[in-house]
Design a protein around this motif. Structure first.
Motif, short mmCIF file in Angstrom:
data_model
loop_
_atom_site.label_atom_id
_atom_site.label_comp_id
_atom_site.label_asym_id
_atom_site.label_seq_id
_atom_site.Cartn_x
_atom_site.Cartn_y
_atom_site.Cartn_z
N THR A 16 -35.54 33.82 4.96
CA THR A 16 -36.57 33.40 5.90
C THR A 16 -37.78 33.00 5.09
OG1 THR A 16 -37.45 35.63 6.13
CG2 THR A 16 -35.78 34.97 7.72
N THR A 17 -38.44 31.96 5.50
CA THR A 17 -39.60 31.47 4.78
C THR A 17 -40.76 31.32 5.75
OG1 THR A 17 -38.19 30.29 3.25
CG2 THR A 17 -40.50 29.63 3.30
N ALA A 18 -41.96 31.68 5.28
CA ALA A 18 -43.14 31.55 6.13
C ALA A 18 -44.30 31.05 5.32
CB ALA A 18 -43.49 32.89 6.77
N THR A 19 -45.14 30.24 5.94
CA THR A 19 -46.34 29.75 5.27
C THR A 19 -47.57 29.97 6.15
OG1 THR A 19 -45.94 27.56 6.19
CG2 THR A 19 -45.10 28.00 3.98
N GLY A 20 -47.45 30.84 7.15
CA GLY A 20 -48.53 31.08 8.09
C GLY A 20 -49.59 32.00 7.53
N PRO A 21 -50.37 32.66 8.42
CA PRO A 21 -51.50 33.47 7.97
C PRO A 21 -51.10 34.70 7.17
CG PRO A 21 -51.11 33.73 10.34
CD PRO A 21 -50.28 32.59 9.88
N ALA B 283 -37.96 36.11 2.27
CA ALA B 283 -37.14 37.31 2.10
C ALA B 283 -35.69 36.89 1.99
CB ALA B 283 -37.33 38.25 3.29
N ARG B 284 -34.92 37.63 1.22
CA ARG B 284 -33.51 37.32 1.03
C ARG B 284 -32.77 38.55 0.54
NH1 ARG B 284 -32.60 35.05 -4.63
NH2 ARG B 284 -34.57 35.35 -5.74
N THR B 285 -31.47 38.46 0.47
CA THR B 285 -30.66 39.56 -0.03
C THR B 285 -29.93 39.14 -1.30
OG1 THR B 285 -28.79 38.90 1.36
CG2 THR B 285 -30.27 40.59 2.24
N VAL B 286 -29.59 40.14 -2.09
CA VAL B 286 -28.83 39.89 -3.31
C VAL B 286 -28.01 41.13 -3.60
CG1 VAL B 286 -30.78 40.63 -4.73
CG2 VAL B 286 -28.95 39.32 -5.76
N LEU C 8 -44.36 43.99 4.02
CA LEU C 8 -43.65 44.74 5.05
C LEU C 8 -43.42 43.90 6.30
CD1 LEU C 8 -45.40 48.19 4.61
CD2 LEU C 8 -42.99 47.68 4.18
N ASP C 9 -44.36 43.03 6.65
CA ASP C 9 -44.16 42.16 7.80
C ASP C 9 -42.94 41.26 7.59
OD1 ASP C 9 -46.31 43.20 9.16
OD2 ASP C 9 -47.71 41.62 8.58
N HIS C 10 -42.81 40.69 6.41
CA HIS C 10 -41.69 39.80 6.14
C HIS C 10 -40.39 40.59 5.98
CE1 HIS C 10 -44.80 36.80 5.58
NE2 HIS C 10 -43.85 35.88 5.60
N LEU C 11 -40.46 41.79 5.45
CA LEU C 11 -39.27 42.63 5.34
C LEU C 11 -38.73 42.97 6.73
CD1 LEU C 11 -37.42 44.31 3.44
CD2 LEU C 11 -39.02 46.20 3.75
N LEU C 12 -39.59 43.39 7.64
CA LEU C 12 -39.15 43.73 8.99
C LEU C 12 -38.66 42.50 9.74
CD1 LEU C 12 -41.87 46.32 10.07
CD2 LEU C 12 -39.52 46.77 9.37
N ARG C 13 -39.33 41.39 9.54
CA ARG C 13 -38.92 40.14 10.20
C ARG C 13 -37.52 39.74 9.74
NH1 ARG C 13 -43.06 35.42 9.38
NH2 ARG C 13 -44.32 36.97 10.50
N PHE C 14 -37.26 39.91 8.46
CA PHE C 14 -35.94 39.56 7.92
C PHE C 14 -34.86 40.49 8.48
CE2 PHE C 14 -32.61 39.81 4.68
CZ PHE C 14 -32.34 38.46 4.46
N LEU C 15 -35.13 41.79 8.49
CA LEU C 15 -34.15 42.74 8.99
C LEU C 15 -33.85 42.54 10.47
CD1 LEU C 15 -35.41 46.00 7.21
CD2 LEU C 15 -33.38 44.65 6.63
N ALA C 16 -34.83 42.02 11.21
CA ALA C 16 -34.66 41.81 12.65
C ALA C 16 -33.85 40.56 12.97
CB ALA C 16 -36.03 41.71 13.33
N ASP C 17 -33.65 39.69 12.01
CA ASP C 17 -32.94 38.43 12.25
C ASP C 17 -31.44 38.67 12.15
OD1 ASP C 17 -31.86 35.88 12.24
OD2 ASP C 17 -33.47 35.03 11.00
N ARG C 18 -30.74 38.60 13.28
CA ARG C 18 -29.32 38.91 13.30
C ARG C 18 -28.50 37.98 12.41
NH1 ARG C 18 -27.77 40.17 17.87
NH2 ARG C 18 -29.75 40.12 19.00
N ARG C 19 -29.03 36.80 12.08
CA ARG C 19 -28.30 35.86 11.22
C ARG C 19 -28.12 36.39 9.81
NH1 ARG C 19 -32.08 30.76 12.00
NH2 ARG C 19 -33.55 32.48 11.65
N GLY D 40 -27.08 39.34 9.07
CA GLY D 40 -25.93 40.23 9.02
C GLY D 40 -26.23 41.71 9.05
N PHE D 41 -27.50 42.10 9.18
CA PHE D 41 -27.81 43.52 9.23
C PHE D 41 -27.68 44.06 10.65
CE2 PHE D 41 -29.98 42.46 5.25
CZ PHE D 41 -29.53 43.50 4.45
N PRO D 42 -27.20 45.31 10.79
CA PRO D 42 -27.14 45.91 12.12
C PRO D 42 -28.56 46.17 12.64
CG PRO D 42 -26.59 47.52 10.43
CD PRO D 42 -26.68 46.19 9.74
N PRO D 43 -28.71 46.45 13.92
CA PRO D 43 -30.06 46.60 14.49
C PRO D 43 -30.73 47.92 14.14
CG PRO D 43 -28.40 46.96 16.18
CD PRO D 43 -27.66 46.49 14.96
#
Length: 398
Positions: free
Chosen positions: A7-12, A21-24, A127-138, A140-143
């Motif tokens: 996920t990529t963001a360029t906002g405030p 954020a990404r996984t490896v 932390l905002d981007h970490l939570l946003r990434f984990l919340a995105d079902r695409r 592959g993480f469970p809820p």
């Protein structure tokens, strides 16, 4: 680096440039990426050497139980600002929902602290981007995401709760206990004076008798920069009861892959000047050794050992008391954590300060996971969830 989602963001929320954020997979981290990871350890809001590449990445080379660990990283430009290791968990406490967890096969047994690495300067963004990434079902993480062995107070604790409120993520506290530490900022008396009168007299008496038996005054040496010192530690540990495989002593030398792994660990930390091997000596005799890791202004003692020829003098008790005095008098560390489980009541009593550690579960998306968290009977009494209005719940369901 193998990415399974971005996920990529360029906002405030982005201080400068894009934040992503990404996984490896743990075993896919390159040397250059490991260096950026190591730099994050030195900037972390909550010091944690057990999530450093020197500790965690080297384990993947020797220990099969690290298989399955995935790193969630948040980056800004070419700088890591957050790192969280997760493993696939089973179903969460009888619910139909699966969870991801920091308590995988490796970390649950080998990491006394699982606090994620978060850049102190950009904690909210990370932390905002970490939570946003984990919340995105695409991705592959469970809820449900389980975070174990987190500090129950301090800046990371507060920043995580604030981020959950901003993201409207339900947070449930599952467990809490207090662990012995030494805090420089404590208003308590010095370590020796903080002992009970009887324990203080015992330590002083044992110290005198040990010095009389060896004919020398006890003194500390820090041999962290000497590669041979770690091999001496391994040999001293193996010579004692911990080296008896029949007694399940758990010495490095009797644990498959452990010596090789810890040789890598100590080499990596030594290269970054983050390794201390405190050695209590009396003349030519080594009495006690304590392996310390340094991270962002804190010290952690993962293991110690002593020469059993001096067992009648309780060298472990003497060593732990004198080690605290050494930390306060000869280092600038803000906190010393002996990484000791509170069930070890005797050694725990030698430390004047305590720090709470907690385990939490995050419901990162969906109404059902939040409702299921609230309905688990065994957790009702421990629940501490982010306050949310009925309107917010309805909006989440739409």
């Amino acid at each position: 680096m193998t990415s399974t989602g971005t996920t990529t963001a360029t906002g405030p929320l982005a201080p400068t440039g894009a934040v992503r954020a990404r996984t490896v997979r743990l075993g896919d981290v390159s040397d250059a990426e490991a260096e950026r990871w190591a730099d994050l350890v030195d900037r972390a809001l909550e010091p944690n050497p057990f999530l450093s590449p020197a500790y965690l990445l080297t384990a993947s080379r020797w220990l099969a139980r690290t298989a399955g660990i995935v790193l969630v990283v948040v980056e800004r430009d070419d700088r890591m600002i957050a790192l969280l290791p997760l493993s696939r968990g089973g179903r969460f406490h009888g619910t139909p929902l699966r969870c991801a967890t920091t308590a995988g096969a490796f970390l649950k047994d080998d990491s006394p602290l699982c606090a994620p690495l978060v850049d102190a300067e950009h904690a909210a963004t990370a932390l905002d981007h970490l939570l946003r990434f984990l919340a995105d079902r695409r991705n592959g993480f469970p809820p449900l995401v389980e975070l174990t062995l987190l500090p129950g107070d301090g800046p990371l604790h507060d920043a995580l709760h604030d981020a959950c409120r901003r993201a409207r993520v339900t947070l449930l506290e599952r467990s809490r206990f207090e662990r012995a530490v030494l805090d420089r900022s404590s208003a308590a008396p010095p370590p020796r004076e903080a002992l009970s009168p009887s324990k203080r007299k015992q330590v002083e008496r044992l110290t005198r008798r040990l010095e009389e038996a060896t004919g020398a005054t006890l003194r500390w040496e820090d041999r962290g920069e000497d590669p041979q010192a770690f091999q001496d530690f391994v040999a001293l540990e193996a010579a004692g009861w911990k080296g008896d495989a029949g007694r399940d002593g758990g010495a490095l030398q009797v644990t498959p892959g452990a010596v090789e792994w810890f040789t890598d660990v100590t080499d990596g930390l030594r290269a970054r000047r983050s390794l201390h091997l405190l050695t209590l000596v009396a003349g030519d005799d080594v009495v006690y050794m304590s392996l310390q890791f340094a991270a962002a202004g804190s010290l952690f003692s993962l293991m110690d050992t002593y020469d059993e020829r001096f067992a009648r003098f309780s060298p472990g008790v003497i060593g732990r008391v004198m080690e605290q005095e050494h930390v306060l008098e000869r280092t600038t560390a803000d906190r010393f954590d002996p990484c000791m489980h509170p069930k070890n009541a005797g050694p725990t009593a030698l430390y004047r300060d305590r720090r709470p550690l907690v385990g939490v579960v995050l419901a990162t998306r969906g109404v059902l996971p939040r409702l299921l968290l609230r309905s688990v009977p065994a957790l009702r009494g421990l629940r501490t969830r982010v306050a949310r209005t009925p309107r917010e719940i309805v909006e989440d369901a739409t």
